[in-house]
Design a protein around this motif. Sequence first.
Motif, PDB file in Angstrom:
ATOM      1  N   ILE A 280     -17.756  29.920   3.298  1.00  0.00           N
ATOM      2  CA  ILE A 280     -16.530  29.271   3.755  1.00  0.00           C
ATOM      3  C   ILE A 280     -16.424  29.345   5.278  1.00  0.00           C
ATOM      4  CG2 ILE A 280     -14.007  29.338   3.708  1.00  0.00           C
ATOM      5  CD1 ILE A 280     -15.000  28.378   1.116  1.00  0.00           C
ATOM      6  N   TYR A 281     -16.114  28.188   5.897  1.00  0.00           N
ATOM      7  CA  TYR A 281     -15.924  28.109   7.344  1.00  0.00           C
ATOM      8  C   TYR A 281     -14.600  27.402   7.645  1.00  0.00           C
ATOM      9  CZ  TYR A 281     -20.789  29.496   7.943  1.00  0.00           C
ATOM     10  OH  TYR A 281     -21.964  30.199   7.918  1.00  0.00           O
ATOM     11  N   TYR A 282     -14.016  27.745   8.798  1.00  0.00           N
ATOM     12  CA  TYR A 282     -12.733  27.177   9.203  1.00  0.00           C
ATOM     13  C   TYR A 282     -12.888  26.504  10.572  1.00  0.00           C
ATOM     14  CZ  TYR A 282     -11.187  30.444   5.581  1.00  0.00           C
ATOM     15  OH  TYR A 282     -11.038  31.135   4.401  1.00  0.00           O
ATOM     16  N   PRO A 283     -12.877  25.166  10.620  1.00  0.00           N
ATOM     17  CA  PRO A 283     -13.050  24.461  11.896  1.00  0.00           C
ATOM     18  C   PRO A 283     -11.907  24.741  12.871  1.00  0.00           C
ATOM     19  CG  PRO A 283     -13.472  22.986  10.048  1.00  0.00           C
ATOM     20  CD  PRO A 283     -12.853  24.230   9.479  1.00  0.00           C
ATOM     21  N   ALA A 284     -12.267  24.832  14.149  1.00  0.00           N
ATOM     22  CA  ALA A 284     -11.282  25.014  15.213  1.00  0.00           C
ATOM     23  C   ALA A 284     -10.456  23.748  15.367  1.00  0.00           C
ATOM     24  CB  ALA A 284     -11.995  25.347  16.526  1.00  0.00           C
ATOM     25  N   PRO A 285      -9.307  23.822  16.029  1.00  0.00           N
ATOM     26  CA  PRO A 285      -8.461  22.627  16.195  1.00  0.00           C
ATOM     27  C   PRO A 285      -9.185  21.448  16.840  1.00  0.00           C
ATOM     28  CG  PRO A 285      -7.227  24.597  16.777  1.00  0.00           C
ATOM     29  CD  PRO A 285      -8.643  25.042  16.559  1.00  0.00           C
ATOM     30  N   ASP A 286     -10.119  21.723  17.771  1.00  0.00           N
ATOM     31  CA  ASP A 286     -10.846  20.621  18.415  1.00  0.00           C
ATOM     32  C   ASP A 286     -12.117  20.238  17.670  1.00  0.00           C
ATOM     33  OD1 ASP A 286     -12.494  22.751  18.930  1.00  0.00           O
ATOM     34  OD2 ASP A 286     -12.385  22.606  21.122  1.00  0.00           O
ATOM     35  N   LEU A 287     -12.380  20.894  16.541  1.00  0.00           N
ATOM     36  CA  LEU A 287     -13.534  20.605  15.681  1.00  0.00           C
ATOM     37  C   LEU A 287     -14.873  20.858  16.365  1.00  0.00           C
ATOM     38  CD1 LEU A 287     -12.347  17.251  14.018  1.00  0.00           C
ATOM     39  CD2 LEU A 287     -11.967  19.584  13.221  1.00  0.00           C
ATOM     40  N   GLN A 288     -14.860  21.593  17.467  1.00  0.00           N
ATOM     41  CA  GLN A 288     -16.096  21.845  18.201  1.00  0.00           C
ATOM     42  C   GLN A 288     -16.791  23.131  17.753  1.00  0.00           C
ATOM     43  OE1 GLN A 288     -17.317  19.403  20.382  1.00  0.00           O
ATOM     44  NE2 GLN A 288     -15.630  18.444  19.261  1.00  0.00           N
ATOM     45  N   SER A 289     -16.134  23.910  16.940  1.00  0.00           N
ATOM     46  CA  SER A 289     -16.713  25.154  16.434  1.00  0.00           C
ATOM     47  C   SER A 289     -16.029  25.510  15.124  1.00  0.00           C
ATOM     48  CB  SER A 289     -16.546  26.285  17.458  1.00  0.00           C
ATOM     49  OG  SER A 289     -15.158  26.553  17.678  1.00  0.00           O
ATOM     50  N   ALA A 290     -16.530  26.539  14.473  1.00  0.00           N
ATOM     51  CA  ALA A 290     -15.928  26.999  13.222  1.00  0.00           C
ATOM     52  C   ALA A 290     -16.097  28.507  13.116  1.00  0.00           C
ATOM     53  CB  ALA A 290     -16.562  26.304  12.024  1.00  0.00           C
ATOM     54  N   SER A 291     -15.103  29.156  12.535  1.00  0.00           N
ATOM     55  CA  SER A 291     -15.159  30.607  12.329  1.00  0.00           C
ATOM     56  C   SER A 291     -15.082  30.891  10.836  1.00  0.00           C
ATOM     57  CB  SER A 291     -13.993  31.285  13.048  1.00  0.00           C
ATOM     58  OG  SER A 291     -12.776  31.072  12.335  1.00  0.00           O
ATOM     59  N   GLN A 292     -15.136  32.161  10.492  1.00  0.00           N
ATOM     60  CA  GLN A 292     -14.962  32.565   9.096  1.00  0.00           C
ATOM     61  C   GLN A 292     -13.735  33.470   8.963  1.00  0.00           C
ATOM     62  OE1 GLN A 292     -19.205  33.814   8.153  1.00  0.00           O
ATOM     63  NE2 GLN A 292     -18.867  32.275   6.571  1.00  0.00           N
ATOM     64  N   ASP A 293     -12.777  33.266   9.877  1.00  0.00           N
ATOM     65  CA  ASP A 293     -11.570  34.090   9.883  1.00  0.00           C
ATOM     66  C   ASP A 293     -10.468  33.517   8.993  1.00  0.00           C
ATOM     67  OD1 ASP A 293     -12.821  35.796  11.698  1.00  0.00           O
ATOM     68  OD2 ASP A 293     -12.116  34.634  13.408  1.00  0.00           O
ATOM     69  N   ALA A 294      -9.922  32.357   9.354  1.00  0.00           N
ATOM     70  CA  ALA A 294      -8.809  31.738   8.635  1.00  0.00           C
ATOM     71  C   ALA A 294      -8.628  30.317   9.171  1.00  0.00           C
ATOM     72  CB  ALA A 294      -7.528  32.544   8.814  1.00  0.00           C
ATOM     73  N   THR A 295      -7.808  29.530   8.475  1.00  0.00           N
ATOM     74  CA  THR A 295      -7.577  28.159   8.923  1.00  0.00           C
ATOM     75  C   THR A 295      -6.915  28.148  10.298  1.00  0.00           C
ATOM     76  OG1 THR A 295      -5.452  28.115   7.749  1.00  0.00           O
ATOM     77  CG2 THR A 295      -7.361  27.197   6.599  1.00  0.00           C
ATOM     78  N   SER A 296      -7.263  27.149  11.086  1.00  0.00           N
ATOM     79  CA  SER A 296      -6.631  26.951  12.390  1.00  0.00           C
ATOM     80  C   SER A 296      -5.427  26.033  12.199  1.00  0.00           C
ATOM     81  CB  SER A 296      -7.628  26.349  13.375  1.00  0.00           C
ATOM     82  OG  SER A 296      -7.972  25.031  12.998  1.00  0.00           O
ATOM     83  N   ALA A 297      -4.933  25.468  13.279  1.00  0.00           N
ATOM     84  CA  ALA A 297      -3.743  24.619  13.203  1.00  0.00           C
ATOM     85  C   ALA A 297      -3.973  23.364  12.382  1.00  0.00           C
ATOM     86  CB  ALA A 297      -3.300  24.234  14.620  1.00  0.00           C
ATOM     87  N   ASN A 298      -5.247  22.971  12.159  1.00  0.00           N
ATOM     88  CA  ASN A 298      -5.507  21.769  11.352  1.00  0.00           C
ATOM     89  C   ASN A 298      -5.561  22.058   9.856  1.00  0.00           C
ATOM     90  OD1 ASN A 298      -8.127  22.867  10.937  1.00  0.00           O
ATOM     91  ND2 ASN A 298      -8.927  21.776  12.730  1.00  0.00           N
ATOM     92  N   GLY A 299      -5.546  23.336   9.454  1.00  0.00           N
ATOM     93  CA  GLY A 299      -5.539  23.695   8.040  1.00  0.00           C
ATOM     94  C   GLY A 299      -6.824  23.435   7.292  1.00  0.00           C
ATOM     95  N   LEU A 300      -7.928  23.154   8.006  1.00  0.00           N
ATOM     96  CA  LEU A 300      -9.175  22.752   7.350  1.00  0.00           C
ATOM     97  C   LEU A 300     -10.056  23.938   6.975  1.00  0.00           C
ATOM     98  CD1 LEU A 300     -10.331  19.693   9.515  1.00  0.00           C
ATOM     99  CD2 LEU A 300      -8.940  19.692   7.428  1.00  0.00           C
ATOM    100  N   PHE A 301     -10.818  23.750   5.896  1.00  0.00           N
ATOM    101  CA  PHE A 301     -11.890  24.675   5.567  1.00  0.00           C
ATOM    102  C   PHE A 301     -13.074  23.884   5.017  1.00  0.00           C
ATOM    103  CE2 PHE A 301      -9.475  24.413   1.617  1.00  0.00           C
ATOM    104  CZ  PHE A 301     -10.454  24.334   0.625  1.00  0.00           C
ATOM    105  N   ILE A 302     -14.268  24.452   5.158  1.00  0.00           N
ATOM    106  CA  ILE A 302     -15.502  23.815   4.691  1.00  0.00           C
ATOM    107  C   ILE A 302     -16.264  24.815   3.842  1.00  0.00           C
ATOM    108  CG2 ILE A 302     -17.722  22.793   5.370  1.00  0.00           C
ATOM    109  CD1 ILE A 302     -16.400  21.984   8.011  1.00  0.00           C
ATOM    110  N   TYR A 303     -16.709  24.379   2.685  1.00  0.00           N
ATOM    111  CA  TYR A 303     -17.617  25.165   1.862  1.00  0.00           C
ATOM    112  C   TYR A 303     -19.002  24.537   1.971  1.00  0.00           C
ATOM    113  CZ  TYR A 303     -20.075  26.974  -2.223  1.00  0.00           C
ATOM    114  OH  TYR A 303     -21.006  27.556  -3.043  1.00  0.00           O
ATOM    115  N   VAL A 304     -20.002  25.336   2.334  1.00  0.00           N
ATOM    116  CA  VAL A 304     -21.377  24.851   2.475  1.00  0.00           C
ATOM    117  C   VAL A 304     -22.161  25.194   1.213  1.00  0.00           C
ATOM    118  CG1 VAL A 304     -23.475  24.905   3.863  1.00  0.00           C
ATOM    119  CG2 VAL A 304     -21.247  25.224   4.970  1.00  0.00           C
ATOM    120  N   HIS A 305     -22.644  24.162   0.528  1.00  0.00           N
ATOM    121  CA  HIS A 305     -23.408  24.370  -0.713  1.00  0.00           C
ATOM    122  C   HIS A 305     -24.840  24.802  -0.382  1.00  0.00           C
ATOM    123  CE1 HIS A 305     -24.516  24.027  -4.829  1.00  0.00           C
ATOM    124  NE2 HIS A 305     -25.275  22.953  -4.673  1.00  0.00           N
TER     125      HIS A 305
END
Length: 285
Positions: A218-243
């Motif tokens: 599970i990854y959480y994209p930053a508000p500017d979509l230029q990076s992603a962390s594994q901490d929690a959702t940012s202001a955009n509320g997005l998450f990505i699961y990589v299969h």
Amino acid sequence: MKRPRLVLCCALLGLAPVACGPSNDPDPGVERSDSQVVDLDHLAISVTGRAELFPEAARLLAAQGQTPPSLEGLELTVEEPLRVGVSDPEASLGRGPVGSSGEFSVSDVPVREVNLSLAATLASEGLVRSSTVVFDTAFTRTRPRTDIINARVWALPVSFHDTLTRAVGEMWIRAHTSDRARTLREAGFILGRVVDASGAPVAGARVALDRGELAHRIYYPAPDLQSASQDATSANGLFIYVHSGAAAETFNLALQGSRDYLPRSAGAAPGLGLVLTLHPGTLSP
């Protein structure tokens, strides 16, 4: 008599018998104010709604000065995503064109063919093949029994997918797929949005899977979509699961520490993106 493949799917999922049979309870999670009760003897429904660009994708294209792709005339397919994942030739349950304003209507969708969820899929040049869940049996473990109306189906432009791929990082995608894939599309992925009761994105949310060995995907994209962390959702509320880029997998996901967000059915397979909105309660805002 049920098809052998249908019985196998239910067995693989470990669904309770009620999930593979009729129920007298009303369906949650769908707007029913203007819908009509279907003929239970024939178990077929209509799915109507609107197809649009994924909100963050539309904002990104606008910020980059790009013209958004038109969805008019595209073929929308209503299908069972689990059956798509196992390459079932009968996974498609109906098709219909997208109108000039994004509207669509697909009739005669056979309810008996729904095992896990019902999704609407868009694919064309300029778009990543993606399915949006429009009905989830996880809410009551029953199939839909009324028409689904006002469904929202999200289209993912290739350029938006490429931005998310860079945010996660090719290195990590290759690691998660044992070097089978370098992009989210090749690996297979879930793109989720966590929203509140009004539909606004929720920051600080963490997604939990019922299969702990998959949690690191599970990854959480930053508000500017230029990076992603594994901490929690940012202001955009997005998450990505990589299969894994390998065989299809299914699981449930939910929000940590919240009882308002019910667990949801999910799955992933190579070459396909699943779009899922996590919201409190059973009705999508």
